[in-house]
Design a protein around this motif. Structure first.
Motif, PDB file in Angstrom:
ATOM      1  N   PHE A  26      66.839  67.301  67.337  1.00 13.63           N
ATOM      2  CA  PHE A  26      67.816  66.264  67.057  1.00 13.63           C
ATOM      3  C   PHE A  26      67.824  65.901  65.583  1.00 13.63           C
ATOM      4  O   PHE A  26      68.515  65.002  65.167  1.00 13.63           O
ATOM      5  N   GLN A  27      67.025  66.605  64.804  1.00 13.08           N
ATOM      6  CA  GLN A  27      66.933  66.294  63.389  1.00 13.08           C
ATOM      7  C   GLN A  27      68.301  66.447  62.733  1.00 13.08           C
ATOM      8  O   GLN A  27      69.016  67.420  62.954  1.00 13.08           O
ATOM      9  N   CYS A  28      68.659  65.462  61.923  1.00 14.80           N
ATOM     10  CA  CYS A  28      69.919  65.451  61.187  1.00 14.80           C
ATOM     11  C   CYS A  28      71.136  65.280  62.098  1.00 14.80           C
ATOM     12  O   CYS A  28      72.255  65.296  61.614  1.00 14.80           O
ATOM     13  N   LEU A  29      70.916  65.138  63.398  1.00 13.61           N
ATOM     14  CA  LEU A  29      72.044  64.925  64.295  1.00 13.61           C
ATOM     15  C   LEU A  29      72.231  63.443  64.607  1.00 13.61           C
ATOM     16  O   LEU A  29      73.338  62.979  64.795  1.00 13.61           O
ATOM     17  N   MET A  30      71.129  62.717  64.708  1.00 11.85           N
ATOM     18  CA  MET A  30      71.184  61.329  65.112  1.00 11.85           C
ATOM     19  C   MET A  30      70.810  60.426  63.938  1.00 11.85           C
ATOM     20  O   MET A  30      69.819  60.643  63.272  1.00 11.85           O
ATOM     21  N   GLN A  31      71.628  59.400  63.692  1.00 11.07           N
ATOM     22  CA  GLN A  31      71.301  58.403  62.697  1.00 11.07           C
ATOM     23  C   GLN A  31      70.576  57.242  63.383  1.00 11.07           C
ATOM     24  O   GLN A  31      70.926  56.865  64.493  1.00 11.07           O
ATOM     25  N   PRO A  32      69.560  56.663  62.747  1.00 10.82           N
ATOM     26  CA  PRO A  32      68.822  55.580  63.393  1.00 10.82           C
ATOM     27  C   PRO A  32      69.703  54.355  63.618  1.00 10.82           C
ATOM     28  O   PRO A  32      70.527  54.003  62.779  1.00 10.82           O
ATOM     29  N   TYR A  33      69.534  53.734  64.757  1.00  8.86           N
ATOM     30  CA  TYR A  33      70.241  52.519  65.105  1.00  8.86           C
ATOM     31  C   TYR A  33      69.255  51.358  65.069  1.00  8.86           C
ATOM     32  O   TYR A  33      68.128  51.473  65.543  1.00  8.86           O
ATOM     33  N   THR A  34      69.699  50.208  64.559  1.00  5.64           N
ATOM     34  CA  THR A  34      68.852  49.025  64.491  1.00  5.64           C
ATOM     35  C   THR A  34      69.234  48.074  65.613  1.00  5.64           C
ATOM     36  O   THR A  34      70.387  47.647  65.715  1.00  5.64           O
ATOM     37  N   LEU A  35      68.278  47.763  66.440  1.00  8.84           N
ATOM     38  CA  LEU A  35      68.516  46.826  67.534  1.00  8.84           C
ATOM     39  C   LEU A  35      68.395  45.390  67.028  1.00  8.84           C
ATOM     40  O   LEU A  35      67.614  45.105  66.109  1.00  8.84           O
ATOM     41  N   PRO A  36      69.156  44.472  67.632  1.00 10.24           N
ATOM     42  CA  PRO A  36      68.993  43.051  67.259  1.00 10.24           C
ATOM     43  C   PRO A  36      67.624  42.541  67.690  1.00 10.24           C
ATOM     44  O   PRO A  36      66.864  43.222  68.370  1.00 10.24           O
ATOM     45  N   ASP A  37      67.315  41.310  67.293  1.00 11.87           N
ATOM     46  CA  ASP A  37      66.003  40.749  67.600  1.00 11.87           C
ATOM     47  C   ASP A  37      65.830  40.436  69.074  1.00 11.87           C
ATOM     48  O   ASP A  37      64.708  40.499  69.605  1.00 11.87           O
ATOM     49  N   ILE A  38      66.932  40.075  69.730  1.00 15.79           N
ATOM     50  CA  ILE A  38      66.873  39.732  71.155  1.00 15.79           C
ATOM     51  C   ILE A  38      68.013  40.445  71.870  1.00 15.79           C
ATOM     52  O   ILE A  38      68.979  40.880  71.231  1.00 15.79           O
ATOM     53  N   PRO A  39      67.926  40.579  73.198  1.00 19.06           N
ATOM     54  CA  PRO A  39      69.007  41.244  73.940  1.00 19.06           C
ATOM     55  C   PRO A  39      70.331  40.525  73.741  1.00 19.06           C
ATOM     56  O   PRO A  39      70.372  39.287  73.619  1.00 19.06           O
ATOM     57  N   PRO A  40      71.442  41.259  73.678  1.00 16.36           N
ATOM     58  CA  PRO A  40      72.743  40.631  73.526  1.00 16.36           C
ATOM     59  C   PRO A  40      73.078  39.769  74.742  1.00 16.36           C
ATOM     60  O   PRO A  40      72.521  39.967  75.822  1.00 16.36           O
ATOM     61  N   PRO A  41      74.017  38.827  74.594  1.00 16.46           N
ATOM     62  CA  PRO A  41      74.407  37.971  75.722  1.00 16.46           C
ATOM     63  C   PRO A  41      75.013  38.790  76.859  1.00 16.46           C
ATOM     64  O   PRO A  41      75.654  39.822  76.635  1.00 16.46           O
ATOM     65  N   GLY A  42      74.796  38.344  78.083  1.00 14.42           N
ATOM     66  CA  GLY A  42      75.410  38.973  79.248  1.00 14.42           C
ATOM     67  C   GLY A  42      74.681  40.183  79.774  1.00 14.42           C
ATOM     68  O   GLY A  42      75.154  40.832  80.716  1.00 14.42           O
ATOM     69  N   VAL A  43      73.545  40.526  79.193  1.00 14.18           N
ATOM     70  CA  VAL A  43      72.789  41.695  79.643  1.00 14.18           C
ATOM     71  C   VAL A  43      72.063  41.348  80.945  1.00 14.18           C
ATOM     72  O   VAL A  43      71.497  40.253  81.095  1.00 14.18           O
ATOM     73  N   SER A  44      72.059  42.289  81.897  1.00 11.27           N
ATOM     74  CA  SER A  44      71.396  42.068  83.180  1.00 11.27           C
ATOM     75  C   SER A  44      69.881  42.043  83.008  1.00 11.27           C
ATOM     76  O   SER A  44      69.347  42.350  81.940  1.00 11.27           O
ATOM     77  N   ARG A  45      69.192  41.701  84.108  1.00  6.19           N
ATOM     78  CA  ARG A  45      67.731  41.685  84.038  1.00  6.19           C
ATOM     79  C   ARG A  45      67.190  43.079  83.744  1.00  6.19           C
ATOM     80  O   ARG A  45      66.261  43.242  82.945  1.00  6.19           O
TER      81      ARG A  45
END
Length: 581
Positions: A26-45
Motif C-alpha cells: 500500500f506504499q504510496c497508495l494511501m495518504q494518512p488520515y487524521t482522526l478527530p479527538d473524539i468520535p463524531p456525533p451520531g456514531v453508534s456504540r
C-alpha cells in the motif's frame, strides 16, 4: 455466554501478539488520515468502539503489521474505509454479524488451500469464535478483523504473498507492477452484493493458473494415497536389461501419467523367478518422464533420471504452490498476442489469447548472469544488428584475448570507438596497451559489425528495459541440442529467429513478404522494423508448467529461486502466519 466472551477475549489478546509479514504494497497508495479527538456525533456504540480501535492503531493491535513493523499504510486504509461510512460497521449490526456475508467470506478462506494459500492465515478460527458474541466492543473487533482478513486475501490474490525485499532486486525487477489498485478492490469487496463470487474473481483468470490448481489437487491426492515410493539406488537401467526395480518404476510412471497401464509383474515366470526385461513400453514411459523434466531423452534410468524420479511428492507439491504464487505476480488477464519466455524451462511461446501460435527452445543466462524476470513491450525488430560489447565482457574476456592474440578483434570484425556517443572517433586496437588497460576498457565502445560470426546473429528483438535484456539469433546453433541451456550472459538466444520475426511482422500488418525478409537478412544491411502494435513480452521463471494437452512439466530450479521464494513464504514453517498487507 460468559465462557464464550472469555474465550473470545483470550483469542483477541493472542491476536495482539502476532506479527504478519507484508511487502509494503500500500506504499504510496494511501495518504494518512487524521482522526478527530473524539468520535463524531451520531456514531453508534459499535462505531464508537471502532473509532477508538482505529485511533489506537488497529492493524498493529490485531497483529497485521508491516515487514518493518510499520502499519501506517494499513491504518490509513482502514481509517479511510470507516470514515467513509461514518464508522458504521461493514460486517455486523447491533444484533450480530451479517451471517450471509461472513459465511461467504469464510467459504472463500476455506477454499484458499486450493490456490496454495494457507487458509489459517485469514483467521477463520478467531472469526468463528467471535460470531456468537453480542457486546458492542467485541462486535467492533469482529468487524475490523473481518475487514483486515478480507484485505489480506485480496492482496495475496492480486499481488502475491512474497515479500519483495526477500529477493534479488535485479532478478525480480518489475514483476510486481502488474495488478490494479488493491485498496480500491478492497473497497469494492466491502460493498459487493455477491461477495464470494467477487473474491473468487480476484484470482488469475488464465488457463495456466487454473491448470496448476488442478495439478495441485491431483498431487495432494497422490500424497494421501501414498503411491510415491522411492526407487532404490543401484546400477543404471538400460533398455533390454533385467532389474528388480522395474515394478516400482512402472508404478511411479503410471501414477505420474507417463505409462498408460501397469505392465505384468517384474517376475515373468514365478517358478524360475526370471526377471522381466526393461522393454520398449517402459522405455517409452521413461522418455516421456525425461521430456517432462527437461532431461536427455535416452530412456536410460541413470543417476540424473533416478534423482528426478525420487523427488518426494511433498516437494513437488511445494513446487506447484510456488508457481501458483508466481502467476499471481502477473496481470490476471492475459489477452491478445504475447510472448512468454520461461527461463527455467528454456522455451519461448507465442500465444494469442489462450491459443499457442509458436514455440521454440531458447538459451538463457548462466548462473553468474541470471536472466531477470520482468514484463515489457517489444517495440521493434532489428535485422543484421550491430553488437555493442557490454563493458563487463570487454573487461573480463576481450582484454584477456587481446593480450594473447593481437589479431583477435580484426578477425571478429570488432571495431573500437573512443566513447559511447554516436560520433565518437574510431580507435585502432594497436593504440591500446592491452596489458595495462584493465577496467579502463570501459571508456571505449567495442562494436561488432553485422554479418557472419556476429554474436547476435541476424535478428535482434528489442523490448527496452532497465536491464538491457533482449532476444536475438546466435551463431552457436549447436548449443540448442543441450538439455540445460543456461549459457548466455543474460540475454535470450532464440533457436528460430527468422520464424519468430516473420510471425510477428505478419501479424503486425507488415506488407513484407517472407522472400523479401530473407533477402533483407541476406543483404547484411542493418535495418529496423518498428512494430505498429507492440507485443508484450513476459520473462517468467516457472519450474512447473502444463502443456496444452495437460502434461505437467517440472523443471530444475536453475537459479535457486524456488528455495528463496519458499523461505519468503515460510512454507517450511506452518506455524507462522505471513500475511501480505
Amino acid at each position: 455466554m460468559r465462557l464464550v466472551a472469555h474465550v473470545a477475549a483470550l483469542l483477541l489478546f493472542s491476536l495482539n501478539g502476532l506479527a504478519y509479514q507484508t511487502d509494503g504494497q500500500f506504499q504510496c497508495l494511501m495518504q494518512p488520515y487524521t482522526l478527530p479527538d473524539i468520535p463524531p456525533p451520531g456514531v453508534s456504540r459499535i462505531g464508537s468502539h471502532l473509532f477508538w480501535l482505529l485511533k489506537g492503531g488497529a492493524s498493529a493491535r490485531f497483529g497485521f503489521v508491516g515487514l518493518k513493523a510499520d502499519s501506517t499504510q494499513m491504518d490509513a486504509l482502514l481509517t479511510e474505509l470507516y470514515l467513509e461510512s461514518n464508522f458504521a460497521p461493514h460486517w455486523v449490526r447491533e444484533d450480530g454479524p451479517d451471517e450471509k456475508r461472513v459465511h461467504d467470506l469464510l467459504t472463500v478462506f476455506k477454499k484458499a488451500e486450493e490456490d496454495g494459500l494457507p487458509a489459517a492465515h485469514y483467521r477463520p478460527t478467531e472469526i468463528t469464535a467471535l460470531l456468537s458474541v453480542r457486546k458492542p466492543e467485541y462486535l467492533a473487533r469482529l468487524d475490523l478483523l473481518l475487514t483486515l482478513s478480507m484485505s489480506a486475501y485480496v492482496t495475496d490474490m492480486r499481488k502475491g504473498r512474497a515479500a519483495r525485499t526477500r529477493f534479488d532486486p535485479i532478478l525480480l525487477a518489475a514483476v510486481r507492477e502488474s495488478s490494479g489498485d488493491v485498496p480500491q478492490v478492497i473497497k469494492q469487496g466491502l460493498y459487493a452484493a455477491q461477495l464470494q463470487q467477487f473474491l473468487e474473481m480476484q484470482a488469475p483468470q488464465h488457463q495456466a493458473y487454473h491448470a496448476l490448481k488442478k495439478l495441485l489437487a491431483a498431487y495432494r491426492e497422490i500424497e494421501v494415497k501414498g503411491h510415491w515410493l522411492p526407487l532404490p539406488e543401484g546400477k543404471k537401467i538400460e533398455p533390454g536389461m533385467a532389474d528388480d526395480r522395474l515394478d516400482l518404476l512402472a508404478q511411479r510412471l503410471l501414477v505420474m501419467g507417463d505409462l498408460p497401464a501397469l505392465p505384468p509383474p517384474v517376475y515373468a515366470d514365478a517358478n524360475t523367478q526370471q526377471l522381466r526385461l526393461y522393454d520398449s513400453e517402459l522405455v517409452k514411459g521413461v522418455k516421456r518422464f525425461q521430456a517432462r523434466c527437461n532431461l536427455e531423452q535416452d530412456g536410460i534410468v541413470g543417476k540424473t533420471t533416478l534423482a528426478a524420479l525420487n523427488i518426494p511428492v511433498h516437494e513437488q507439491i511445494r513446487k506447484i504452490i510456488l508457481n501458483l504464487e508466481r502467476w499471481r505476480w502477473l496481470p490476471h488477464q492475459l489477452n491478445g498476442r504475447r510472448i512468454l519466455v520461461n527461463i527455467a524451462g528454456f522455451n519461448l511461446t507465442v500465444m494469442n489469447d489462450e491459443q499457442t501460435e509458436l514455440t521454440m527452445p531458447v538459451i538463457v543466462g548462466e548462473d553468474d548472469h541470471k536472466t531477470p524476470v520482468f514484463s515489457q513491450d517489444m517495440s521493434y525488430i532489428e535485422l543484421n544488428p550491430y553488437w555493442n560489447v557490454p563493458p563487463s565482457i570487454a573487461r573480463k574476456e576481450i582484454v584477456e584475448k587481446m593480450k594473447k592474440d593481437a589479431g583477435y578483434l580484426n578477425r571478429q570484425r570488432i571495431r573500437i570507438f573512443a566513447g559511447w556517443g554516436n560520433r565518437a572517433p574510431e580507435v585502432s586496437p594497436a593504440a591500446i596497451n592491452w596489458h595495462t588497460i584493465g577496467a579502463g576498457i570501459s571508456r571505449y565502445r567495442l562494436r561488432q559489425e553485422p554479418g557472419k560470426g556476429n554474436a547476435l546473429g541476424t535478428v535482434k528483438f528489442v523490448f527496452p528495459n532497465r536491464s538491457s535484456i533482449y532476444m536475438h539469433d546466435t551463431p552457436g546453433r549447436n548449443l540448442f541440442r543441450q538439455a540445460k541451456r543456461s549459457l548466455s550472459h543474460g540475454c535470450i538466444r532464440v533457436s528460430r529467429p527468422f520464424d519468430l520475426a516473420w510471425h510477428l511482422l505478419q501479424h503486425d500488418g507488415s506488407n513484407i513478404s517472407k522472400e523479401r525478409l530473407q533477402k533483407e537478412i541476406a543483404s547484411g544491411k542493418q535495418q529496423s522494423f518498428v512494430l505498429k502494435k507492440p507485443v508484450p513480452v513476459h520473462l517468467l521463471y516457472l519450474t512447473v508448467m502444463l502443456a496444452e494437452d495437460g502434461t505437467a512439466h517440472f523443471y530444475e530450479d536453475i537459479y535457486g529461486n524456488d528455495a528463496e521464494l519458499a523461505a519468503a513464504l515460510n512454507l517450511d514453517n506452518e506455524g507462522m502466519c505471513l500475511l501480505n498487507l
